[in-house]
Motif scaffolding. Structure first.
Motif, PDB file in Angstrom:
ATOM      1  N   UNK A  36       0.819  -1.212   0.000  1.00 19.67           N
ATOM      2  CA  UNK A  36       0.000   0.000   0.000  1.00 19.67           C
ATOM      3  C   UNK A  36       0.853   1.262   0.000  1.00 19.67           C
ATOM      4  N   UNK A  37       1.942   1.234   0.762  1.00 17.58           N
ATOM      5  CA  UNK A  37       2.830   2.401   0.819  1.00 17.58           C
ATOM      6  C   UNK A  37       3.511   2.620  -0.525  1.00 17.58           C
ATOM      7  N   UNK A  38       3.948   1.524  -1.152  1.00 23.34           N
ATOM      8  CA  UNK A  38       4.598   1.632  -2.468  1.00 23.34           C
ATOM      9  C   UNK A  38       3.627   2.153  -3.522  1.00 23.34           C
ATOM     10  N   UNK A  39       2.360   1.793  -3.388  1.00 28.25           N
ATOM     11  CA  UNK A  39       1.362   2.209  -4.379  1.00 28.25           C
ATOM     12  C   UNK A  39       0.882   3.640  -4.175  1.00 28.25           C
ATOM     13  N   UNK A  40       0.670   4.037  -2.924  1.00 30.85           N
ATOM     14  CA  UNK A  40      -0.003   5.304  -2.649  1.00 30.85           C
ATOM     15  C   UNK A  40       0.940   6.443  -2.236  1.00 30.85           C
ATOM     16  N   UNK A  41       2.194   6.144  -1.912  1.00 30.06           N
ATOM     17  CA  UNK A  41       3.190   7.169  -1.584  1.00 30.06           C
ATOM     18  C   UNK A  41       2.683   8.164  -0.532  1.00 30.06           C
ATOM     19  N   UNK A  42       2.273   7.678   0.640  1.00 32.74           N
ATOM     20  CA  UNK A  42       1.722   8.593   1.646  1.00 32.74           C
ATOM     21  C   UNK A  42       2.791   9.470   2.283  1.00 32.74           C
ATOM     22  N   UNK A  43       2.349  10.599   2.817  1.00 37.28           N
ATOM     23  CA  UNK A  43       3.245  11.435   3.609  1.00 37.28           C
ATOM     24  C   UNK A  43       3.542  10.787   4.953  1.00 37.28           C
ATOM     25  N   UNK A  44       2.513  10.168   5.552  1.00 31.46           N
ATOM     26  CA  UNK A  44       2.634   9.560   6.878  1.00 31.46           C
ATOM     27  C   UNK A  44       1.987   8.181   6.868  1.00 31.46           C
ATOM     28  N   UNK A  45       2.651   7.238   7.532  1.00 33.05           N
ATOM     29  CA  UNK A  45       2.079   5.910   7.747  1.00 33.05           C
ATOM     30  C   UNK A  45       1.711   5.798   9.219  1.00 33.05           C
ATOM     31  N   UNK A  46       0.425   5.587   9.498  1.00 39.05           N
ATOM     32  CA  UNK A  46      -0.053   5.380  10.858  1.00 39.05           C
ATOM     33  C   UNK A  46       0.079   3.890  11.144  1.00 39.05           C
ATOM     34  N   UNK A  47       1.028   3.524  11.984  1.00 41.64           N
ATOM     35  CA  UNK A  47       1.529   2.149  12.043  1.00 41.64           C
ATOM     36  C   UNK A  47       1.320   1.512  13.412  1.00 41.64           C
ATOM     37  N   UNK A  48       0.628   0.359  13.436  1.00 40.71           N
ATOM     38  CA  UNK A  48       0.529  -0.404  14.673  1.00 40.71           C
ATOM     39  C   UNK A  48       1.858  -1.103  14.925  1.00 40.71           C
ATOM     40  N   UNK A  49       2.180  -1.315  16.187  1.00 38.78           N
ATOM     41  CA  UNK A  49       3.449  -1.940  16.548  1.00 38.78           C
ATOM     42  C   UNK A  49       3.409  -3.444  16.334  1.00 38.78           C
ATOM     43  N   UNK A  50       2.292  -4.072  16.693  1.00 31.67           N
ATOM     44  CA  UNK A  50       2.174  -5.531  16.630  1.00 31.67           C
ATOM     45  C   UNK A  50       1.336  -5.929  15.431  1.00 31.67           C
TER      46      UNK A  50
END
Length: 230
Positions: A53-67
C-alpha cells in the motif's frame, strides 16, 4: 537531517493495523476531525499489505501499529528502508506508531526502527490529526511519558535488551493481553480494547501464565512492574 517540506494540501496517510474495526474507526475519526487536512489513501492489515500500500499510494505519513502479523511495525520500516519509496512531498514516508502498548521496549524498539513518533490508542481524533501533521513536517511526537522512555533508553538507564529477552516467550498478542491484565483490566475490558472475544482473552492469559511460570494475576502484575512494563 533531511529537510521536510510541508505537504501541499491534505496530509496523505496509510492506516496499518490488523484490526479491521479499529482501522475503520480511525478512518472515520480522522475524516470527522480533519476532513480538509487528512487524506486517508489506503488501509493495510499486515506487513505485506502495508509495504504494498505504501509503495502504491506514496503517503506522507504511515499510521503504524506496533504488533502486526508478519513481523510487526518494525518489519514494515525495515523493508521500506531496503526498498525506498518517496511520498507525494518528495521525501520518504514518515511513520507514526499508534498502539495500545505504552511499554518501554515497544516504544524504544519502534523509534529505533525508524518511527518519528509514538502515540497510544487513547488519543483523541483532533490530537491524532495534529500528531500526523507534525510528523509530516519532520517533528517527533510523543506523549510526555513515552518521551521519557526514549530519553532514558538512549541515556542507558533502561536495559531494553534484558526486557526483550524476558518477553521473547510471548507472542505479540499475548504481550498485549498480559499488559492490560497486569494493569487490572477485567477480561471483558481486555476483549473490548483488543477487539477479541472473552474466551480468546482467557486462552491468551492461560498461555501467558504458563510460559512465564506464574500462577496468578497478582504475580503477573509484580512481574510486569519489575520490568517497567506498566
Amino acid at each position: 537531517m533531511t529537510d521536510a517540506p510541508t505537504p501541499v494540501g491534505p496530509v496523505t496517510i496509510v492506516i496499518v493495523d490488523d484490526h479491521g474495526m479499529f482501522r475503520r474507526g480511525v478512518r472515520a475519526e480522522l475524516e470527522s476531525a480533519g476532513a480538509s487536512e487528512i487524506d486517508v489513501r489506503a488501509e493495510a492489515a499486515d506487513v505485506d499489505e502495508a509495504v504494498a500500500a505504501i509503495a502504491e499510494h506514496h503517503p506522507d505519513v504511515v499510521l503504524l501499529d506496533v504488533h502486526l502479523p508478519g513481523g510487526g511495525g518494525v518489519e514494515v520500516m525495515r523493508r521500506l528502508a531496503t526498498s525506498p519509496t518517496m511520498s507525494t512531498s518528495g521525501v520518504p514516508p514518515r511513520f507514526l506508531a499508534l498502539s495500545v502498548s505504552d511499554a518501554a521496549e515497544d516504544v524504544i524498539g519502534t523509534i529505533r526502527g525508524g518511527a518519528r513518533g509514538y502515540v497510544t490508542k487513547t488519543i483523541t481524533g483532533p490530537e491524532l490529526v495534529q500528531a500526523i501533521q507534525r510528523v509530516a513536517t519532520g517533528d517527533a511526537v510523543f506523549s510526555p511519558r513515552l518521551a521519557g522512555f526514549v530519553l532514558d533508553a538512549f541515556a542507558g538507564t533502561i536495559e531494553v535488551s534484558a526486557v526483550d529477552e524476558d518477553l521473547d516467550r510471548l507472542t505479540e498478542r499475548e504481550r498485549e493481553v498480559m499488559r492490560l491484565i497486569a494493569r487490572g483490566y477485567a477480561y471483558k475490558e481486555v476483549a473490548k480494547e483488543l477487539f477479541i472475544s472473552i474466551k480468546t482473552v482467557e486462552t491468551h492469559m492461560s498461555n501467558v501464565l504458563r510460559k512465564l511460570q506464574l500462577s496468578s494475576r497478582h504475580e503477573l502484575t509484580r512481574w510486569a512492574s519489575d520490568r517497567r512494563l506498566l
